[in-house]
Design a protein around this motif. Structure first.
Motif, PDB file in Angstrom:
ATOM      1  N   TYR A 199     -11.447  -7.479   7.945  1.00 63.60           N
ATOM      2  CA  TYR A 199     -11.028  -7.054   7.624  1.00 63.60           C
ATOM      3  C   TYR A 199     -10.178  -8.547   8.082  1.00 63.60           C
ATOM      4  O   TYR A 199      -9.734  -9.441   7.198  1.00 63.60           O
ATOM      5  N   GLY A 225       0.878  -0.945   0.207  1.00 67.69           N
ATOM      6  CA  GLY A 225       0.207   0.153   0.043  1.00 67.69           C
ATOM      7  C   GLY A 225       0.866   1.231   0.268  1.00 67.69           C
ATOM      8  O   GLY A 225      -0.049   2.807  -0.004  1.00 67.69           O
ATOM      9  N   SER A 265     -13.910  -3.373  -1.438  1.00 69.09           N
ATOM     10  CA  SER A 265     -12.985  -2.853  -0.799  1.00 69.09           C
ATOM     11  C   SER A 265     -13.567  -3.055   1.042  1.00 69.09           C
ATOM     12  O   SER A 265     -14.570  -3.289   0.672  1.00 69.09           O
ATOM     13  N   ASP A 291      -4.764   3.853  -5.331  1.00 68.80           N
ATOM     14  CA  ASP A 291      -5.413   4.300  -4.576  1.00 68.80           C
ATOM     15  C   ASP A 291      -4.103   3.776  -2.855  1.00 68.80           C
ATOM     16  O   ASP A 291      -4.952   4.354  -1.678  1.00 68.80           O
ATOM     17  N   LYS A 333      -5.581   1.060  -0.903  1.00 65.33           N
ATOM     18  CA  LYS A 333      -6.407   0.791  -0.931  1.00 65.33           C
ATOM     19  C   LYS A 333      -6.383  -1.139  -0.673  1.00 65.33           C
ATOM     20  O   LYS A 333      -5.661  -1.167  -2.349  1.00 65.33           O
ATOM     21  N   GLN A 334      -6.839  -2.008  -0.289  1.00 72.62           N
ATOM     22  CA  GLN A 334      -7.076  -2.934  -0.917  1.00 72.62           C
ATOM     23  C   GLN A 334      -8.325  -3.363  -1.307  1.00 72.62           C
ATOM     24  O   GLN A 334      -9.098  -3.033  -1.001  1.00 72.62           O
ATOM     25  N   TYR A 335      -8.523  -4.621  -2.333  1.00 72.01           N
ATOM     26  CA  TYR A 335      -9.837  -4.540  -3.051  1.00 72.01           C
ATOM     27  C   TYR A 335     -10.009  -6.411  -2.654  1.00 72.01           C
ATOM     28  O   TYR A 335      -8.578  -6.828  -2.907  1.00 72.01           O
TER      29      TYR A 335
END
Lengths: 125, 125
Positions: free
Chosen positions: B42, A62, B24, B61, B63-65
């Motif tokens: 999560y 990230g 997300s 970005d 962020k995790q998807y």
DNA sequence: TGTTTTATTGCGAATAAGTTGCAATAATAC
DNA sequence: GTATTATTGCAACTTATTCGCAATAAAACA
């Protein structure tokens, strides 16, 4: 919005130029001899990106990493999208001279590519 | 560490199964009818990843998807690395049925690939 | 069915990366 | 040398993700 030359800018640019790796803000801060504020480093880096001097990679951790836009021998005109390699062992990211090739469905338009391979690099394997 | 079935797990899995997109944590939280804690979402997602039910993509970005590991027609045995597409207009990420192909220098070993193309999708162009 | 075991959850706090507003500083142009 | 405004440092803020811990509830088992 004309750009100005400052010691900060010089220092960050030189560090990136001399580095074989893509660097994160904190790596840059650590490796610089002069003390530069975190926010300033980000601003300098983002300006470099705007000016296409540097490109930004976001890894699966990230975090943002920055590398000089070296032009590939084969296609001196364009700094095309290439793969990046993140070694989990030595935790470093480098640009590979391997172009990213893909096709997309009809109607899709690609503006950018962020491609990071993860594993073990030659030094660590 | 045996897994247990819980309403939470069910709900998240069903949502991911019914979604054409990678989601997300906050998208999941928003789309669920039942209230589930952020940290729990999560944890559920990361467990799915460990069990290879879901794969994680990190976009530019940062962020995790998360998306269900759908198997490709051509190679039913393996869920191979594929490109993802992030539309800047509708801000969604989807899996493309396009395999990631690359070569790496000698001595490099690839364990994972995180590849996201950015631009405009068919719906938005 | 009742009891035990321990995976799962919610909560709140912590962490970490990156950004922003603002006043002070210092390149550059004139 | 002076004026203009890009750049910087600082501190505060935001946002995503993680973590410790006590409470809860699946699943196994008597």
């Amino acid at each position: 919005m004309n750009r100005r030359n400052t010691p900060t800018k010089e220092a960050v640019l030189n560090l990136l130029l001399s580095s074989r790796k893509a660097l994160s803000q904190d790596a840059i801060e650590r490796q610089l001899d002069i003390e530069i504020n975190r926010a300033t480093i980000y601003r300098v880096l983002n300006r470099f990106c705007e000016d296409d001097i540097v490109h930004k990679i976001v890894a699966e951790d990230g975090k943002q990493y920055f590398a000089i836009c070296k032009k590939c021998e084969d296609q001196p005109e364009v700094v095309q999208h290439h793969f990046h390699f993140r070694c989990l062992s030595c935790d470093s990211i480098e640009c590979l001279q391997v172009p990213v090739e893909y096709s997309v469905p009809n109607g899709y338009e690609v503006q950018n590519a962020n491609c990071v391979l993860t594993g073990t690099c030659n030094d660590c394997s």
